[in-house]
Motif scaffolding. Structure first.
Motif, PDB file in Angstrom:
ATOM      1  N   MET A   1      -1.106  16.092  14.811  1.00 18.96           N
ATOM      2  CA  MET A   1      -0.557  15.949  13.459  1.00 18.96           C
ATOM      3  C   MET A   1       0.305  14.686  13.343  1.00 18.96           C
ATOM      4  SD  MET A   1       1.329  18.981  11.415  1.00 18.96           S
ATOM      5  CE  MET A   1       2.843  18.234  10.920  1.00 18.96           C
ATOM      6  N   VAL A   2       0.129  13.990  12.223  1.00 11.72           N
ATOM      7  CA  VAL A   2       0.878  12.744  12.054  1.00 11.72           C
ATOM      8  C   VAL A   2       2.308  13.031  11.618  1.00 11.72           C
ATOM      9  CG1 VAL A   2       1.040  10.633  10.671  1.00 11.72           C
ATOM     10  CG2 VAL A   2      -1.179  11.402  11.534  1.00 11.72           C
ATOM     11  N   LYS A   3       3.255  12.540  12.421  1.00 12.34           N
ATOM     12  CA  LYS A   3       4.667  12.761  12.083  1.00 12.34           C
ATOM     13  C   LYS A   3       5.364  11.456  11.739  1.00 12.34           C
ATOM     14  CE  LYS A   3       5.690  16.812  14.915  1.00 12.34           C
ATOM     15  NZ  LYS A   3       5.591  16.927  16.353  1.00 12.34           N
ATOM     16  N   ASN A   4       4.973  10.396  12.456  1.00  7.06           N
ATOM     17  CA  ASN A   4       5.680   9.122  12.287  1.00  7.06           C
ATOM     18  C   ASN A   4       4.727   7.992  11.938  1.00  7.06           C
ATOM     19  OD1 ASN A   4       8.371  10.000  13.125  1.00  7.06           O
ATOM     20  ND2 ASN A   4       7.356  10.376  15.092  1.00  7.06           N
ATOM     21  N   ILE A   5       5.123   7.247  10.900  1.00 10.71           N
ATOM     22  CA  ILE A   5       4.305   6.116  10.457  1.00 10.71           C
ATOM     23  C   ILE A   5       5.176   4.870  10.496  1.00 10.71           C
ATOM     24  CG2 ILE A   5       3.277   5.083   8.374  1.00 10.71           C
ATOM     25  CD1 ILE A   5       2.115   7.812   7.720  1.00 10.71           C
ATOM     26  N   TYR A   6       4.564   3.763  10.899  1.00  6.48           N
ATOM     27  CA  TYR A   6       5.277   2.487  10.843  1.00  6.48           C
ATOM     28  C   TYR A   6       4.519   1.585   9.883  1.00  6.48           C
ATOM     29  CZ  TYR A   6       7.539  -1.825  12.302  1.00  6.48           C
ATOM     30  OH  TYR A   6       8.238  -3.004  12.308  1.00  6.48           O
ATOM     31  N   LEU A   7       5.225   1.056   8.909  1.00  7.11           N
ATOM     32  CA  LEU A   7       4.575   0.261   7.869  1.00  7.11           C
ATOM     33  C   LEU A   7       5.163  -1.158   7.832  1.00  7.11           C
ATOM     34  CD1 LEU A   7       3.680   2.082   4.639  1.00  7.11           C
ATOM     35  CD2 LEU A   7       4.027  -0.363   4.634  1.00  7.11           C
ATOM     36  N   ILE A   8       4.307  -2.125   8.074  1.00  6.54           N
ATOM     37  CA  ILE A   8       4.773  -3.528   8.084  1.00  6.54           C
ATOM     38  C   ILE A   8       4.303  -4.186   6.784  1.00  6.54           C
ATOM     39  CG2 ILE A   8       4.712  -5.717   9.341  1.00  6.54           C
ATOM     40  CD1 ILE A   8       3.668  -4.100  11.801  1.00  6.54           C
ATOM     41  N   GLY A   9       5.247  -4.682   5.983  1.00 10.24           N
ATOM     42  CA  GLY A   9       4.900  -5.309   4.698  1.00 10.24           C
ATOM     43  C   GLY A   9       5.095  -4.311   3.573  1.00 10.24           C
ATOM     44  N   LEU A  10       6.242  -4.429   2.911  1.00 12.29           N
ATOM     45  CA  LEU A  10       6.585  -3.415   1.900  1.00 12.29           C
ATOM     46  C   LEU A  10       6.509  -4.001   0.498  1.00 12.29           C
ATOM     47  CD1 LEU A  10       9.392  -1.938   4.038  1.00 12.29           C
ATOM     48  CD2 LEU A  10       7.486  -0.618   3.113  1.00 12.29           C
ATOM     49  N   GLY A  11       5.344  -4.535   0.167  1.00 11.08           N
ATOM     50  CA  GLY A  11       5.165  -5.094  -1.162  1.00 11.08           C
ATOM     51  C   GLY A  11       4.449  -4.109  -2.064  1.00 11.08           C
ATOM     52  N   LEU A  12       3.634  -4.655  -2.967  1.00 11.19           N
ATOM     53  CA  LEU A  12       2.904  -3.805  -3.925  1.00 11.19           C
ATOM     54  C   LEU A  12       2.054  -2.750  -3.217  1.00 11.19           C
ATOM     55  CD1 LEU A  12       1.680  -3.302  -6.842  1.00 11.19           C
ATOM     56  CD2 LEU A  12      -0.117  -4.879  -6.143  1.00 11.19           C
ATOM     57  N   ILE A  13       1.239  -3.205  -2.251  1.00 11.33           N
ATOM     58  CA  ILE A  13       0.281  -2.283  -1.640  1.00 11.33           C
ATOM     59  C   ILE A  13       0.963  -1.397  -0.593  1.00 11.33           C
ATOM     60  CG2 ILE A  13      -1.904  -2.114  -0.363  1.00 11.33           C
ATOM     61  CD1 ILE A  13      -2.211  -3.142  -3.275  1.00 11.33           C
ATOM     62  N   GLY A  14       1.760  -2.013   0.297  1.00 11.63           N
ATOM     63  CA  GLY A  14       2.465  -1.211   1.309  1.00 11.63           C
ATOM     64  C   GLY A  14       3.376  -0.194   0.642  1.00 11.63           C
ATOM     65  N   GLY A  15       4.079  -0.633  -0.395  1.00 10.02           N
ATOM     66  CA  GLY A  15       4.997   0.265  -1.111  1.00 10.02           C
ATOM     67  C   GLY A  15       4.242   1.406  -1.780  1.00 10.02           C
ATOM     68  N   SER A  16       3.088   1.091  -2.375  1.00 13.85           N
ATOM     69  CA  SER A  16       2.318   2.138  -3.074  1.00 13.85           C
ATOM     70  C   SER A  16       1.780   3.155  -2.063  1.00 13.85           C
ATOM     71  CB  SER A  16       1.158   1.518  -3.859  1.00 13.85           C
ATOM     72  OG  SER A  16       1.659   0.631  -4.831  1.00 13.85           O
ATOM     73  N   ILE A  17       1.341   2.658  -0.908  1.00 12.03           N
ATOM     74  CA  ILE A  17       0.842   3.574   0.118  1.00 12.03           C
ATOM     75  C   ILE A  17       1.978   4.479   0.591  1.00 12.03           C
ATOM     76  CG2 ILE A  17       0.070   3.638   2.549  1.00 12.03           C
ATOM     77  CD1 ILE A  17      -2.009   1.650   1.792  1.00 12.03           C
ATOM     78  N   ALA A  18       3.129   3.868   0.868  1.00  8.12           N
ATOM     79  CA  ALA A  18       4.269   4.663   1.355  1.00  8.12           C
ATOM     80  C   ALA A  18       4.666   5.717   0.318  1.00  8.12           C
ATOM     81  CB  ALA A  18       5.442   3.735   1.662  1.00  8.12           C
ATOM     82  N   LEU A  19       4.743   5.317  -0.949  1.00 13.67           N
ATOM     83  CA  LEU A  19       5.150   6.277  -1.991  1.00 13.67           C
ATOM     84  C   LEU A  19       4.152   7.437  -2.090  1.00 13.67           C
ATOM     85  CD1 LEU A  19       6.325   3.835  -4.811  1.00 13.67           C
ATOM     86  CD2 LEU A  19       7.769   5.501  -3.637  1.00 13.67           C
ATOM     87  N   SER A  20       2.857   7.115  -1.978  1.00 10.04           N
ATOM     88  CA  SER A  20       1.862   8.187  -2.116  1.00 10.04           C
ATOM     89  C   SER A  20       1.927   9.137  -0.915  1.00 10.04           C
ATOM     90  CB  SER A  20       0.456   7.621  -2.297  1.00 10.04           C
ATOM     91  OG  SER A  20       0.019   7.010  -1.108  1.00 10.04           O
ATOM     92  N   ILE A  21       2.212   8.594   0.266  1.00  9.71           N
ATOM     93  CA  ILE A  21       2.309   9.461   1.458  1.00  9.71           C
ATOM     94  C   ILE A  21       3.534  10.360   1.328  1.00  9.71           C
ATOM     95  CG2 ILE A  21       2.727   9.487   3.967  1.00  9.71           C
ATOM     96  CD1 ILE A  21       1.054   6.894   4.151  1.00  9.71           C
ATOM     97  N   LYS A  22       4.656   9.763   0.930  1.00 10.17           N
ATOM     98  CA  LYS A  22       5.902  10.558   0.824  1.00 10.17           C
ATOM     99  C   LYS A  22       5.783  11.616  -0.279  1.00 10.17           C
ATOM    100  CE  LYS A  22       9.258  10.209   2.844  1.00 10.17           C
ATOM    101  NZ  LYS A  22       9.551  10.846   4.151  1.00 10.17           N
ATOM    102  N   GLN A  23       5.086  11.249  -1.353  1.00 11.05           N
ATOM    103  CA  GLN A  23       4.949  12.212  -2.451  1.00 11.05           C
ATOM    104  C   GLN A  23       4.156  13.443  -2.005  1.00 11.05           C
ATOM    105  OE1 GLN A  23       2.657  11.234  -6.194  1.00 11.05           O
ATOM    106  NE2 GLN A  23       4.739  11.027  -6.965  1.00 11.05           N
ATOM    107  N   LYS A  24       3.125  13.212  -1.181  1.00 11.91           N
ATOM    108  CA  LYS A  24       2.278  14.317  -0.730  1.00 11.91           C
ATOM    109  C   LYS A  24       2.959  15.113   0.384  1.00 11.91           C
ATOM    110  CE  LYS A  24      -1.629  16.568  -0.022  1.00 11.91           C
ATOM    111  NZ  LYS A  24      -2.379  16.396   1.183  1.00 11.91           N
ATOM    112  N   ASP A  25       3.591  14.408   1.314  1.00  8.68           N
ATOM    113  CA  ASP A  25       4.199  15.092   2.453  1.00  8.68           C
ATOM    114  C   ASP A  25       5.531  14.437   2.833  1.00  8.68           C
ATOM    115  OD1 ASP A  25       4.912  16.323   4.753  1.00  8.68           O
ATOM    116  OD2 ASP A  25       3.009  16.016   5.807  1.00  8.68           O
TER     117      ASP A  25
END
Ligand SMILES: NC(=O)c1ccc[n+]([C@@H]2O[C@H](COP(=O)([O-])OP(=O)(O)OC[C@H]3O[C@@H](n4cnc5c(N)ncnc54)[C@H](O)[C@@H]3O)[C@@H](O)[C@H]2O)c1
Ligand SMILES: O=C(O)C(=O)C[C@]1(C(=O)O)C=C[C@@H](O)C=C1
Length: 367
Positions: A1-25
């Motif tokens: 199970m995925v517990k930890n994510i590391y995201l490099i580049g927090l712009g439009l796309i990185g930010g949108s991905i992060a927000l969608s992941i946090k919103q779901k889980d």
């Protein structure tokens, strides 16, 4: 199970991905890094990430998935450096870059199957950049292309698509070569054409100063994407040189063909030319709700008190201005916040600026 994510580049796309992941889980822990400190602070502030990494490669021993959402040339540099970094056994690395051949080649060369690399490209975006333009629903109903390498198993793929489930995107697999040819024709080359039309209009300005003010719906529609991030597009063009050079040749001969219809006053050919284009364009699948980002955002500096949202929506309602989304982005501790209002059209946004100016003394700004 995925517990930890590391995201490099927090712009439009990185930010949108992060927000969608946090919103779901919300239990998934996202650590973020960006070379631009403001972006990373804002990402933390709006809840896109849980933790800020002070360096590009912090201790990654417990990270399950690494997302690289930087411009494509930076993505290559980061993959090269990742070969020397200690990573968790079985870690999945993925990217979101608009080109795939060079990135996948680089991952194959440097990560060499030791690490599972899954090339990725969500086919939705905007001419805007940065975390403030990010939206959790940016990729809803859009295609999300994956170009898994030979070392990737169906299980690895399902781990990634499960984590990205909150994007509500439709995942499809392709080879990197097919990806670059297809995106060349429907995304990369149109950006060149859009920019060239802007240059053409600009060159008329000295002789016809009204050109800028007369540029109306059609010109604005076809050139919207010319407002995109120049560094991102520079890198995309350099990465996709082969397919783009073919497209230049084909485009130039297509222009010669239409030019000859005009030169020789071939009315029937011109009619057929436009008729066929209309049929094909009209036959494109409808854009699904959600995949259409609200392009026209307006930011308002507001005091951070309960009721501010209904105050603003009340002003807009008085003038019958419709709004597609409204959200508070707190950027300064306690005193002020920023409200992001999204509109479907530029006209609605202009009306909203006048309306907010009329009923309040809050500053409005566009990014
Ligand atoms: N904008 C779109 O419409 C769109 C759509 C799909 C995919 N993409 C791809 O997504 C990627 C990101 O694009 P975006 O629109 O989010 O751009 P963006 O400018 O909004 O964000 C990119 C972020 O990467 C950061 N960055 C740059 N170099 C870095 C480095 N070496 N280390 C850490 N951070 C770094 C920048 O500071 C910025 O915050 C690009 O590869 C692009 O091709 C863009
Ligand atoms: O809508 C826009 O502004 C975009 O440019 C989005 C767009 C595209 O060309 O469609 C841009 C680059 C991406 O790689 C994917 C999507």
């Amino acid at each position: 199970m995925v517990k930890n994510i590391y995201l490099i580049g927090l712009g439009l796309i990185g930010g949108s991905i992060a927000l969608s992941i946090k919103q779901k889980d919300p239990s998934i822990h996202i650590i973020g890094f960006d070379i631009n400190e403001d972006q990373v602070m804002l990402a933390k502030k709006i809840g896109a990430i849980d933790e800020i990494s002070p360096t590009l490669f912090p201790n990654l021993a417990s990270v399950d998935i690494i997302f690289i959402s930087t411009p494509v040339q930076q993505t290559i540099n980061i993959i090269e450096q990742l070969q020397a970094v200690e990573l968790k056994q079985g870690v999945i690395i993925t990217d979101v870059g608009s080109t795939k051949v060079k990135i996948v080649e680089c991952a194959t060369k440097y990560l060499n199957g030791r690490i599972k690399f899954i090339g990725g490209h969500p086919m939705a975006g905007s001419h805007k950049s940065g975390i403030l333009a990010a939206k959790p629903h940016l990729f809803e109903n859009a295609f999300y292309i994956l170009t898994p390498s030979e070392y990737v198993t169906p299980h690895d793929l399902s781990v990634l698509t499960e984590v990205l489930d909150g994007t509500k995107a439709n995942f499809i697999e392709m080879s990197p070569e097919e990806h670059d040819k297809v995106t060349g024709v429907i995304s990369h080359f149109p950006h060149i054409v859009a920019a060239s039309l802007v240059y053409q209009a600009e060159s008329y300005e000295e002789q016809f100063p009204l050109v800028k003010r007369l540029a109306a719906g059609g010109f604005r529609d076809i050139t919207r994407i010319a407002s995109s991030n120049p560094a991102m597009w520079r890198d995309i063009l350099l990465h996709n040189k082969g397919p783009l050079l073919n497209l230049f040749e084909e485009w130039i001969s297509e222009m010669e063909r239409v030019k000859s219809f005009v030169e020789n006053e071939q009315a029937d050919q011109l009619y057929t030319y436009f008729e066929h284009a209309k049929q094909y364009r009209d036959g494109l699948p409808e854009k699904q709700k959600g995949a259409i980002p609200s392009f026209y955002d307006l930011f308002v500096d507001v005091p951070d008190y309960p009721g501010i949202i209904s105050e603003i929506t009340g002003y807009l309602a008085k003038e019958e201005i419709s709004l597609t989304n409204i959200r508070i982005i707190e950027t300064r501790e306690e005193i002020y916040g920023v409200l992001r209002l999204s509109f479907q059209t530029e006209r609605d946004r202009e009306l909203a600026i006048d309306c907010i100016g009329k009923y309040s003394n809050y500053d409005t700004f566009i990014i």
